[in-house]
Design a protein around this motif. Structure first.
Motif, PDB file in Angstrom:
ATOM      1  N   ALA A 105     -35.608  39.527 -43.889  1.00 56.91           N
ATOM      2  CA  ALA A 105     -36.150  40.819 -43.949  1.00 56.91           C
ATOM      3  C   ALA A 105     -37.893  40.854 -44.006  1.00 56.91           C
ATOM      4  O   ALA A 105     -38.593  41.678 -43.780  1.00 56.91           O
ATOM      5  CB  ALA A 105     -35.859  41.820 -44.901  1.00 56.91           C
ATOM      6  N   THR A 106     -38.244  39.676 -44.425  1.00 52.16           N
ATOM      7  CA  THR A 106     -39.365  39.401 -44.545  1.00 52.16           C
ATOM      8  C   THR A 106     -40.132  38.477 -43.384  1.00 52.16           C
ATOM      9  O   THR A 106     -39.733  37.486 -43.071  1.00 52.16           O
ATOM     10  CB  THR A 106     -39.812  38.443 -45.759  1.00 52.16           C
ATOM     11  OG1 THR A 106     -39.298  39.319 -46.938  1.00 52.16           O
ATOM     12  CG2 THR A 106     -41.259  38.364 -46.206  1.00 52.16           C
ATOM     13  N   PRO A 107     -41.285  39.230 -42.618  1.00 55.87           N
ATOM     14  CA  PRO A 107     -41.759  38.322 -41.387  1.00 55.87           C
ATOM     15  C   PRO A 107     -42.160  37.138 -41.930  1.00 55.87           C
ATOM     16  O   PRO A 107     -42.953  37.054 -42.776  1.00 55.87           O
ATOM     17  CB  PRO A 107     -42.986  39.317 -41.093  1.00 55.87           C
ATOM     18  CG  PRO A 107     -42.341  40.594 -41.484  1.00 55.87           C
ATOM     19  CD  PRO A 107     -41.968  40.600 -42.718  1.00 55.87           C
ATOM     20  N   GLY A 108     -41.954  36.066 -41.212  1.00 59.43           N
ATOM     21  CA  GLY A 108     -42.474  34.507 -41.484  1.00 59.43           C
ATOM     22  C   GLY A 108     -41.655  33.875 -42.587  1.00 59.43           C
ATOM     23  O   GLY A 108     -41.833  32.488 -42.528  1.00 59.43           O
ATOM     24  N   ALA A 109     -40.923  34.357 -43.304  1.00 60.21           N
ATOM     25  CA  ALA A 109     -40.106  33.730 -44.637  1.00 60.21           C
ATOM     26  C   ALA A 109     -38.951  32.767 -43.826  1.00 60.21           C
ATOM     27  O   ALA A 109     -38.971  31.955 -44.265  1.00 60.21           O
ATOM     28  CB  ALA A 109     -39.615  34.355 -45.393  1.00 60.21           C
ATOM     29  N   LEU A 110     -38.344  33.288 -42.761  1.00 64.13           N
ATOM     30  CA  LEU A 110     -37.473  32.264 -42.144  1.00 64.13           C
ATOM     31  C   LEU A 110     -37.753  31.179 -41.889  1.00 64.13           C
ATOM     32  O   LEU A 110     -37.013  30.058 -42.151  1.00 64.13           O
ATOM     33  CB  LEU A 110     -36.641  32.937 -40.889  1.00 64.13           C
ATOM     34  CG  LEU A 110     -35.368  32.143 -40.449  1.00 64.13           C
ATOM     35  CD1 LEU A 110     -34.314  32.164 -41.344  1.00 64.13           C
ATOM     36  CD2 LEU A 110     -34.945  33.224 -39.288  1.00 64.13           C
ATOM     37  N   LEU A 111     -38.775  31.028 -41.306  1.00 66.08           N
ATOM     38  CA  LEU A 111     -39.235  29.498 -40.734  1.00 66.08           C
ATOM     39  C   LEU A 111     -39.485  28.667 -42.027  1.00 66.08           C
ATOM     40  O   LEU A 111     -39.349  27.535 -42.076  1.00 66.08           O
ATOM     41  CB  LEU A 111     -40.641  29.664 -39.882  1.00 66.08           C
ATOM     42  CG  LEU A 111     -41.104  28.322 -39.462  1.00 66.08           C
ATOM     43  CD1 LEU A 111     -40.220  27.698 -38.578  1.00 66.08           C
ATOM     44  CD2 LEU A 111     -42.361  28.570 -38.953  1.00 66.08           C
ATOM     45  N   VAL A 112     -40.356  29.406 -43.147  1.00 68.11           N
ATOM     46  CA  VAL A 112     -40.395  28.615 -44.559  1.00 68.11           C
ATOM     47  C   VAL A 112     -39.119  28.088 -45.080  1.00 68.11           C
ATOM     48  O   VAL A 112     -39.016  27.053 -45.278  1.00 68.11           O
ATOM     49  CB  VAL A 112     -41.411  29.476 -45.241  1.00 68.11           C
ATOM     50  CG1 VAL A 112     -41.517  28.726 -46.794  1.00 68.11           C
ATOM     51  CG2 VAL A 112     -42.473  29.788 -44.838  1.00 68.11           C
ATOM     52  N   LYS A 113     -38.121  28.936 -44.923  1.00 63.09           N
ATOM     53  CA  LYS A 113     -36.871  28.680 -45.644  1.00 63.09           C
ATOM     54  C   LYS A 113     -36.174  27.787 -44.624  1.00 63.09           C
ATOM     55  O   LYS A 113     -35.408  26.504 -45.112  1.00 63.09           O
ATOM     56  CB  LYS A 113     -36.085  29.747 -45.938  1.00 63.09           C
ATOM     57  CG  LYS A 113     -34.734  29.493 -46.548  1.00 63.09           C
ATOM     58  CD  LYS A 113     -35.049  29.088 -47.893  1.00 63.09           C
ATOM     59  CE  LYS A 113     -33.856  28.550 -48.747  1.00 63.09           C
ATOM     60  NZ  LYS A 113     -34.148  27.769 -50.179  1.00 63.09           N
ATOM     61  N   GLU A 114     -36.420  27.641 -43.368  1.00 63.30           N
ATOM     62  CA  GLU A 114     -35.708  26.667 -42.544  1.00 63.30           C
ATOM     63  C   GLU A 114     -36.235  25.407 -42.781  1.00 63.30           C
ATOM     64  O   GLU A 114     -35.517  24.385 -42.802  1.00 63.30           O
ATOM     65  CB  GLU A 114     -35.891  27.004 -40.797  1.00 63.30           C
ATOM     66  CG  GLU A 114     -35.309  26.073 -39.874  1.00 63.30           C
ATOM     67  CD  GLU A 114     -35.713  26.495 -38.414  1.00 63.30           C
ATOM     68  OE1 GLU A 114     -34.877  26.116 -37.592  1.00 63.30           O
ATOM     69  OE2 GLU A 114     -36.630  27.162 -38.299  1.00 63.30           O
ATOM     70  N   LEU A 162     -25.804  31.934 -43.359  1.00 63.77           N
ATOM     71  CA  LEU A 162     -26.088  33.300 -43.658  1.00 63.77           C
ATOM     72  C   LEU A 162     -27.282  33.844 -43.138  1.00 63.77           C
ATOM     73  O   LEU A 162     -27.501  34.729 -42.816  1.00 63.77           O
ATOM     74  CB  LEU A 162     -26.267  33.576 -45.359  1.00 63.77           C
ATOM     75  CG  LEU A 162     -24.857  33.278 -45.956  1.00 63.77           C
ATOM     76  CD1 LEU A 162     -25.013  33.362 -47.530  1.00 63.77           C
ATOM     77  CD2 LEU A 162     -24.084  34.754 -45.774  1.00 63.77           C
ATOM     78  N   LEU A 163     -28.181  32.752 -42.900  1.00 60.86           N
ATOM     79  CA  LEU A 163     -29.579  32.984 -42.057  1.00 60.86           C
ATOM     80  C   LEU A 163     -29.601  32.817 -40.788  1.00 60.86           C
ATOM     81  O   LEU A 163     -30.531  33.162 -40.015  1.00 60.86           O
ATOM     82  CB  LEU A 163     -30.631  31.980 -42.701  1.00 60.86           C
ATOM     83  CG  LEU A 163     -31.101  32.169 -44.249  1.00 60.86           C
ATOM     84  CD1 LEU A 163     -31.898  31.033 -44.718  1.00 60.86           C
ATOM     85  CD2 LEU A 163     -31.668  33.554 -44.441  1.00 60.86           C
ATOM     86  N   GLY A 164     -28.426  32.647 -40.238  1.00 61.03           N
ATOM     87  CA  GLY A 164     -28.215  32.546 -38.733  1.00 61.03           C
ATOM     88  C   GLY A 164     -28.805  31.215 -38.007  1.00 61.03           C
ATOM     89  O   GLY A 164     -29.107  31.360 -36.832  1.00 61.03           O
TER      90      GLY A 164
END
Length: 172
Positions: free
Chosen positions: A101-110, A143-145
């Motif tokens: 739900a947080t813009p940009g956070a998925l790339l950091v976690k990836e 879970l993050l797809g």
């Protein structure tokens, strides 16, 4: 008030984690550097790279939430850092929903997951720890797809931009 530069963020993160080591006994700053570089090679913005440097700072207690709140950082950086900060006992679904739900956070976690799941890093751990962490990282990726992990950026500096490289909105 002007924002901290990326070099200043890196220096702060390095100082904050200077005495910390990872599960294999390596300097923790190596992980921070790998995550920030992973964000960069995946096409991340400077804000995402800054969040990569700071991604574990609050969770690990290297920097306080109060420090983050008061820091001269764009709101998007603070939001990404908080999104990837897992609270003690927090359910993985709640945690991953916040990241998504947080813009940009998925790339950091990836990028974080890619480095954490690097076979070379996992190989030095004992068998039960390696198995537990491998399963944990696979569950979070699912879970993050995210697709199965690719080669870590340290082994492949020419990694293509990630679909998770969501641009952050400009600071207000």
């Amino acid at each position: 008030m002007p924002y901290l530069t990326l070099a200043q963020v890196e220096a702060i993160a390095r100082r904050a984690h200077a005495d910390q080591t990872d599960k294999a006994g390596r300097p923790y700053t190596e992980h921070l550097s790998a995550v920030a570089e992973g964000v960069r090679v995946r096409g991340g913005s400077e804000e995402q790279i800054a969040a990569g440097w700071l991604h574990d700072a609050v969770e690990d207690g290297a920097l306080s939430r109060e420090w983050l709140d008061a820091a001269a950082l764009p709101p998007a950086v603070k939001e990404m850092v908080l999104a990837v900060t897992k609270a003690p006992g927090e359910d993985l679904r709640t945690y991953t929903r916040r990241i998504l739900a947080t813009p940009g956070a998925l790339l950091v976690k990836e990028s974080d997951l890619a480095h954490n799941a690097d076979p070379a890093r996992l190989a030095v751990l004992d068998g039960p720890t390696r198995a537990r962490l491998t399963e944990k990282y696979a569950t979070v990726r699912r879970l993050l797809g995210l697709t199965p992990p690719s080669v870590s950026p340290s082994a492949s500096p020419a990694a293509p931009p990630s679909p998770a490289a969501q641009p952050s909105p400009p600071p207000a």
